[in-house]
Design an enzyme around this catalytic site. Structure first.
Site, PDB file in Angstrom:
ATOM      1  N   SER A  67     -26.815  10.454   5.545  1.00 39.29           N
ATOM      2  CA  SER A  67     -26.860  11.375   3.563  1.00 39.29           C
ATOM      3  C   SER A  67     -27.267   9.870   3.278  1.00 39.29           C
ATOM      4  CB  SER A  67     -24.789  11.167   4.398  1.00 39.29           C
ATOM      5  OG  SER A  67     -24.665  12.492   4.525  1.00 39.29           O
ATOM      6  N   SER A 122     -26.019  14.197   2.572  1.00 45.31           N
ATOM      7  CA  SER A 122     -25.248  14.915   1.728  1.00 45.31           C
ATOM      8  C   SER A 122     -24.137  14.034   0.750  1.00 45.31           C
ATOM      9  CB  SER A 122     -23.339  14.753   2.131  1.00 45.31           C
ATOM     10  OG  SER A 122     -22.924  13.521   2.732  1.00 45.31           O
ATOM     11  N   LYS A 153     -19.521   8.208  -4.790  1.00 47.94           N
ATOM     12  CA  LYS A 153     -19.250   9.852  -3.763  1.00 47.94           C
ATOM     13  C   LYS A 153     -17.830  10.521  -4.220  1.00 47.94           C
ATOM     14  CE  LYS A 153     -20.854  11.398  -0.275  1.00 47.94           C
ATOM     15  NZ  LYS A 153     -21.299  11.310   1.595  1.00 47.94           N
TER      16      LYS A 153
END
Lengths: 482, 95
Positions: free
Chosen positions: A171, A147, A72
């Site tokens: 997330s 997210s 990420k």
């Protein structure tokens, strides 16, 4: 079977038997990325060329050397862009590695790219990325969740065998649920946050996206551990989480909090969960319904605390140290204001404003202090529940993946999508999401298994037993439906 | 609690943000919606409960106060929009 469909423990087996080489594995994944990225849009920075070079040189060490991974884009990688999907950090090249990246690198794993996310990890759909909208591999007109949407979509689309994400209010678990993969948010303190761009420091935690529960335990073994650079990290000794992978759940006490199955939960999601719980019962687990009436308080508390911490953490983006500076600014004050106003997206500004408001004099007691008291309430309720139960099972998200654009203009509606996951962060507990079926449209439904602090073994065991019994991956695959 | 336009401007100023006219209206209405929802914390049964500031019980984690040299200074400074002689550069603040 295609190489890219294999799990990491299967890849290891094939490396051992010399059926595959590290180069072949990486080549297969890179081809897959090149084939699917146009549809899925999971990557902010592709590292496929460097990845292939490393793969050619890397020798297998009997463990995880040469296994590809995706990261990420809010986790710092030395010499590589770390953008947080923000215009503010569009050109930021981290000068050091996060501790989790050092751990990945010391295993000899190969980073194939930095993955898309909501800007600064604020959002539940990855639509708030400054750069691109990631698509859900099951249905390209839908969001992958967020997210960590890029991480979830990349694993679901077999573009990487596994990935790292971060989870502040859901997330990791919510996108894992939307994309039909396994997502683990470890206990607060189990994994170092050093080098992870801070959103809400008392809630943030690094975790994993994998194709199955065994890979989840393997990757957790790599990233867990106390780090002197993160004073909130905790020493729990050397644990081998793969030892928790047992199929026997006889006598396992499962608590089912009825408030998490009520109003606002999609009927098909609820039915899917009820079937899963029935399955656990058949497998010999002891199921009990109980009351955990905290979800709404926890959601409000989450948005107060997370935004308060974010407004402070994001204060460092001042137009002086981190790449973006407004061209229209002359004085120092203008550099601060104009750079921040131009560099941050709408959702980030919304949260900074809310966070600043609840911390400002006159409102501190009514919101922030109250929220901290509710935090104690939430923890007490969970403590009480774990006196009776080994694990707690809820839906991961009230719905399956929603359509792109469906909620992006309505902040409150987007926030409500976090209702099942935030209380786990508030209390610092570990939670895993595993797929437990599909709805009538063929979209995956996620089941959240919550454990007591530092009892990852129990949720891994419960997840593994269910997965081995039901074999979701053999039955359902993403179709890249247009 | 009602959020006024003046409050939004005050808060934006504290947060070092400059809002455009349509943003002021949008954030005023967003903040109102969120606060109306967040107000539920004031109905929570929390009498006599302490506050919690972190997710684990640790406090005062001490370490030796030792200087450690960060070697990649060039990599760090390269991210600055303006730099000179290994320092971040900002406009003159004193006249």
């Amino acid at each position: 079977m295609e190489i890219t469909e294999l799990t990491v423990h299967e890849l290891k087996e094939k490396l051992k038997n010399k059926e595959l080489t590290i180069e072949k594995i990486n080549k297969a994944y890179i081809d897959r990325i090149n084939e699917k990225e146009e549809d899925v849009q999971a990557f902010i920075t592709k590292l496929t060329e460097q990845g292939l070079e490393s793969a050619k040189k890397q020798e297998w060490n009997g463990e995880l050397a040469g296994i590809p991974i995706g990261i990420k884009d809010n986790i710092c990688t030395n010499g590589i862009k770390t953008t947080c999907a923000s215009k503010m950090l569009e050109n930021f090249v981290s000068p050091y590695d996060a501790t989790v990246i050092e751990k990945i690198n010391s295993q000899g794993m190969i980073n194939l790219g930095k993955l898309n996310m909501d800007e600064f990890a604020m959002g539940g759909s990855t639509e708030y990325s400054y750069f691109k909208k990631t698509k859900n591999p099951w249905d390209l007109s839908r969001v992958p969740g967020g997210s960590s949407g890029g991480s979830a979509a990349a694993v679901a689309a077999n573009m990487v065998p596994w990935a790292l994400g971060t989870d502040t209010g859901g997330s990791i678990r919510q996108p894992a649920s939307f994309c039909g993969v396994v997502g683990l948010k470890p206990t607060y303190g189990l994994v170092s946050r050093f080098g992870v761009v801070a959103f809400a420091s008392s809630l943030d935690q690094v975790g994993t996206f994998t194709k199955d529960v065994e890979d989840c335990a393997i990757l957790l073994n790599v990233i867990a551990g106390k780090d002197e650079k993160d004073t909130t990290s905790v020493d729990v000794g050397n644990k081998d989480y793969t030892k928790a992978l047992q199929k026997d759940v006889k006598g396992l006490k499962i608590g089912v909090p009825k408030e998490f199955y009520g109003e606002g939960i999609n009927l098909e999601v609820k039915e899917s969960l009820e079937k899963a719980i029935e399955k656990y019962k058949e497998m010999g687990a002891e199921i009990e319904e109980f009351s955990l009436d905290i979800a709404k308080y926890a959601l409000a508390t989450y948005y107060i605390i997370a935004c308060a911490e974010a407004s402070s953490n994001l204060g460092r983006f001042d137009g002086i140290r981190y790449t973006y500076r407004s061209k229209n600014a002359k004085t120092l004050k203008e550099i601060y204001k104009k750079s921040r106003s131009e560099g941050f997206g709408a959702e980030v500004k919304r949260r900074i404003i809310l966070g600043t408001y609840v911390l400002s004099s006159g409102y501190y007691d009514a919101y922030y202090k109250k929220a901290q008291q509710v935090r104690t309430l939430v923890m007490n309720q969970f403590n009480k529940a774990f006196e009776k139960y080994d694990v707690i099972i809820t839906p991961t998200s009230p719905t399956v993946a929603f359509k792109i654009g469906e909620k992006s203009n309505n902040p409150m509606e987007m926030y409500l999508a976090d209702i099942c996951t935030v209380s786990v962060n508030i209390a610092g507990l570990p939670g895993i999401s595993i797929p437990c079926g599909v709805d009538s449209q063929g979209l995956p439904v996620g089941m959240q298994i919550i454990g007591n602090r530092f009892e990852e073994e129990k949720i891994l065991k419960a997840a593994y037993a269910y997965e081995q019994e039901t074999k979701f991956r053999e039955k359902y695959k993403p179709q890249f439906r247009e | 609690m009602k959020v006024s336009r003046e409050e939004i401007l005050h808060i934006a100023n504290l947060a070092q943000l400059e809002l455009e006219e349509q943003e002021i209206e949008k954030y005023q209405s967003n903040l109102q919606d969120i606060l109306d929802f967040a107000n539920i914390v004031n109905n929570a049964p929390v009498e006599n409960l302490d506050i919690t500031i972190g997710a684990n019980e640790m406090k005062n984690v001490f370490r030796k106060d030792e200087v450690k040299i960060f070697k990649n200074i060039d990599g760090l400074l390269k991210n600055a929009p303006e730099q000179e002689q290994h320092m971040f550069k900002i406009p003159k603040v004193l006249n």
